[in-house]
Design a protein around this motif. Structure first.
Motif, short mmCIF file in Angstrom:
data_model
loop_
_atom_site.label_atom_id
_atom_site.label_comp_id
_atom_site.label_asym_id
_atom_site.label_seq_id
_atom_site.Cartn_x
_atom_site.Cartn_y
_atom_site.Cartn_z
N HIS A 90 6.90 5.94 2.27
CA HIS A 90 6.05 5.94 1.09
C HIS A 90 5.07 4.78 1.02
CE1 HIS A 90 9.94 7.91 -0.16
NE2 HIS A 90 9.06 8.89 -0.26
N GLU A 91 5.54 3.59 1.41
CA GLU A 91 4.72 2.40 1.22
C GLU A 91 4.90 1.41 2.37
OE1 GLU A 91 4.35 1.54 -3.42
OE2 GLU A 91 6.40 1.73 -2.74
N VAL A 92 3.89 0.58 2.56
CA VAL A 92 3.93 -0.41 3.64
C VAL A 92 3.36 -1.75 3.19
CG1 VAL A 92 3.91 1.07 5.69
CG2 VAL A 92 1.77 0.57 4.50
N GLN A 93 3.77 -2.77 3.90
CA GLN A 93 3.33 -4.14 3.63
C GLN A 93 3.40 -4.86 4.95
OE1 GLN A 93 5.86 -5.89 0.62
NE2 GLN A 93 5.15 -7.98 1.01
N GLY A 94 2.38 -5.62 5.30
CA GLY A 94 2.45 -6.35 6.57
C GLY A 94 1.11 -6.92 6.96
N PHE A 95 1.14 -7.81 7.96
CA PHE A 95 -0.07 -8.52 8.37
C PHE A 95 -1.18 -7.58 8.79
CE2 PHE A 95 2.44 -12.60 9.74
CZ PHE A 95 2.75 -12.83 8.42
N LEU A 96 -0.83 -6.38 9.36
CA LEU A 96 -1.87 -5.44 9.77
C LEU A 96 -2.78 -5.06 8.60
CD1 LEU A 96 -2.99 -3.47 12.02
CD2 LEU A 96 -1.48 -1.73 11.04
N LEU A 97 -2.17 -4.90 7.43
CA LEU A 97 -2.92 -4.45 6.26
C LEU A 97 -3.36 -5.58 5.35
CD1 LEU A 97 -0.33 -1.78 6.14
CD2 LEU A 97 -2.71 -1.08 5.83
N GLY A 98 -2.66 -6.69 5.39
CA GLY A 98 -3.03 -7.80 4.53
C GLY A 98 -2.01 -8.91 4.57
N ARG A 99 -2.50 -10.13 4.74
CA ARG A 99 -1.61 -11.29 4.75
C ARG A 99 -1.40 -11.77 3.32
NH1 ARG A 99 -0.56 -14.37 9.67
NH2 ARG A 99 -1.26 -13.00 11.32
N PRO A 100 -0.36 -12.58 3.11
CA PRO A 100 -0.26 -13.23 1.80
C PRO A 100 -1.49 -14.12 1.63
CG PRO A 100 1.80 -13.43 3.03
CD PRO A 100 0.78 -12.90 3.98
N GLN A 101 -2.16 -14.06 0.49
CA GLN A 101 -3.41 -14.78 0.30
C GLN A 101 -3.54 -15.26 -1.15
OE1 GLN A 101 -6.22 -11.70 1.37
NE2 GLN A 101 -5.05 -10.18 0.23
N ALA A 102 -4.46 -16.21 -1.34
CA ALA A 102 -4.69 -16.74 -2.69
C ALA A 102 -5.16 -15.60 -3.60
CB ALA A 102 -5.74 -17.84 -2.63
N ALA A 103 -4.88 -15.76 -4.89
CA ALA A 103 -5.24 -14.72 -5.86
C ALA A 103 -6.73 -14.38 -5.78
CB ALA A 103 -4.87 -15.17 -7.26
N PHE A 158 0.81 -1.22 0.00
CA PHE A 158 0.00 0.00 0.00
C PHE A 158 0.84 1.26 0.00
CE2 PHE A 158 -2.41 -3.36 1.99
CZ PHE A 158 -3.69 -3.22 1.47
N LYS A 159 0.37 2.24 -0.74
CA LYS A 159 0.92 3.59 -0.61
C LYS A 159 0.35 4.17 0.66
CE LYS A 159 2.10 5.24 -5.17
NZ LYS A 159 3.39 4.51 -4.98
N LEU A 160 1.13 5.04 1.30
CA LEU A 160 0.74 5.56 2.60
C LEU A 160 0.82 7.08 2.58
CD1 LEU A 160 0.27 4.34 5.50
CD2 LEU A 160 2.73 4.60 5.86
N ASN A 161 -0.18 7.76 3.18
CA ASN A 161 -0.01 9.20 3.36
C ASN A 161 0.27 9.49 4.84
OD1 ASN A 161 -2.44 9.33 4.76
ND2 ASN A 161 -3.61 10.07 2.98
N ILE A 162 0.55 10.75 5.15
CA ILE A 162 1.00 11.05 6.51
C ILE A 162 -0.08 10.84 7.57
CG2 ILE A 162 2.90 12.63 5.96
CD1 ILE A 162 0.88 14.91 6.64
N TYR A 163 -1.34 10.70 7.13
CA TYR A 163 -2.41 10.44 8.10
C TYR A 163 -2.61 8.95 8.35
CZ TYR A 163 -3.26 15.18 6.61
OH TYR A 163 -3.09 16.50 6.30
N GLY A 164 -1.85 8.12 7.61
CA GLY A 164 -1.99 6.68 7.79
C GLY A 164 -3.02 6.05 6.89
N ASP A 165 -3.50 6.80 5.87
CA ASP A 165 -4.41 6.20 4.89
C ASP A 165 -3.58 5.37 3.91
OD1 ASP A 165 -6.55 7.67 5.98
OD2 ASP A 165 -6.01 9.40 4.74
N ALA A 166 -4.09 4.20 3.58
CA ALA A 166 -3.34 3.30 2.72
C ALA A 166 -4.11 2.99 1.44
CB ALA A 166 -3.02 2.02 3.47
N TYR A 167 -3.42 3.01 0.31
CA TYR A 167 -4.01 2.77 -1.01
C TYR A 167 -3.27 1.63 -1.68
CZ TYR A 167 -5.20 7.69 -0.12
OH TYR A 167 -5.63 8.86 0.44
N LEU A 168 -4.01 0.64 -2.16
CA LEU A 168 -3.37 -0.51 -2.81
C LEU A 168 -2.41 -0.06 -3.92
CD1 LEU A 168 -3.45 -3.66 -3.00
CD2 LEU A 168 -5.07 -3.35 -4.89
N SER A 169 -1.17 -0.57 -3.87
CA SER A 169 -0.23 -0.20 -4.94
C SER A 169 0.42 -1.40 -5.60
CB SER A 169 0.86 0.72 -4.39
OG SER A 169 1.68 0.04 -3.48
#
Ligand code: C2E
Ligand code: MG
Ligand code: MG
Ligand code: MG
Length: 296
Positions: A258-271, A49-60
């Protein structure tokens, strides 16, 4: 008695060793066979996810992570077979399998009307250093009617240790062809700043080990801030891996990660499980901004 004991110890040791060797050899054979099947090796996709300074996340994007369904042992994680694959060089055919599966999936997403974001694949040094890597990659991407821009290649610092000039050259060619490049697990290897500035990297991925102690370890926090500044100055996107808590997310957001990845936002999952994220993006494409995940 001493002799007998010594003998026992020796026998015991040998048995253990044999056992390990046998199991290792068996797993190697199983992996060889898995590479010939089309149902044992699959990919899971972890959203980025892309991240803004408020902590909003957008799929990237999505990172493709390999999974092995062993016929007897069930699901095995990469930690259980990637090292073996590296040692036996099976990582080369495995790596091609992974790229092919990722291309197939992007094709399916496109055909379903989604605009799949970037898909990142992990590339082993052994595979990348093959002389025909670039041409083989191009022909696979072409075969599925994709563009280089659909893929990101994740490499590690250890790759940069081998044959620096050859590697650098190759990475420039790949970047020129349109593939995006990311440096994975940044901070855990030995890449010099001298090398770093010369590589055509789009993304720097801060290793999870620095993220996990945010809030408890001032040193790790300082390192993260420094990497953020460094990456930003060099014109790279900085992605932090392994975000598990809201506190970690807000720390990173406020410092302009700029960007984040992790279990809080999403685990690795089937397509198939990624489709709802893609569908949300798709609908959001009709309005702006594209908010898919409000996490602050
Ligand atoms: P990596 O490339 O750094 O991938 C991230 C790993 O961290 C993944 O583990 C992912 O599931 C895990 N992870 C992500 N978010 C979190 C989090 O919030 N908390 C925790 N605790 N873990 C998180 P996974 O899938 O087990 O992969 C481990 C490693 O195996 C990867 O690390 C990568 O180096 C390697 N690997 C995975 N798939 C492939 C592949 O297709 N090819 C190659 N060459 N290596 C692969
Ligand atoms: Mg990775
Ligand atoms: Mg990583
Ligand atoms: Mg890692």
């Amino acid at each position: 008695a001493a002799k007998a004991q010594g003998k026992n110890t020796y026998a015991f040791y040998t048995e253990e060793q044999t056992d390990v060797t046998v199991r290792y050899f068996a797993l190697e054979q199983d992996l060889r066979s898995a590479l010939l099947q089309d149902n044992e090796l699959t990919l899971h996709y972890q959203p980025q996810f892309k991240l803004n300074i408020y902590g909003d996340a957008y799929l990237s994007g999505f990172e493709a992570l390999v999974r092995w369904h062993h016929p007897q042992q069930g699901w095995l994680s990469p930690g259980e077979f990637i090292p073996l694959a590296e040692e036996t060089r099976l990582i080369i055919p495995l790596g091609w399998k992974v790229i092919e599966l990722a291309c197939q999936q992007i094709r399916l997403w496109l055909d379903a009307g989604y605009h799949p974001p970037l898909v990142a694949v992990n590339i082993s040094a052994l595979q990348l250093l093959q002389s025909d890597f670039n041409t083989k990659l191009d022909s696979l991407v072409h075969h599925y009617g994709l563009q280089a821009e659909h893929l990101e290649l994740e490499i590690t610092e250890s790759l940069l240790m081998q044959d620096p000039e050859y590697t650098e050259n190759k990475l420039h060619q790949l970047r020129h062809a349109g593939y995006r490049l990311a440096l994975d697990d940044f901070g855990t290897g030995y890449s010099s700043l001298h090398r770093l500035k010369r590589l055509p990297l789009d993304r720097l991925k801060i290793d999870r080990s620095f993220v996990q102690d945010i809030g408890q370890c001032k040193e790790d926090e300082a390192i993260i801030q420094t990497v953020l500044q460094l990456g930003t100055s060099l014109g790279m996107q900085v992605l932090a891996e392994g975000i598990e808590t809201q506190e970690q997310l807000m720390f990173l957001a406020r410092r302009g990660c700029h960007e984040v990845q992790g279990f809080l936002l999403g685990r690795p999952q089937a397509a198939s499980e990624c489709n709802f994220l893609l569908a949300a993006e798709h609908l959001d494409g009709l309005k702006t901004p594209q908010l898919t995940h409000h996490v602050s």
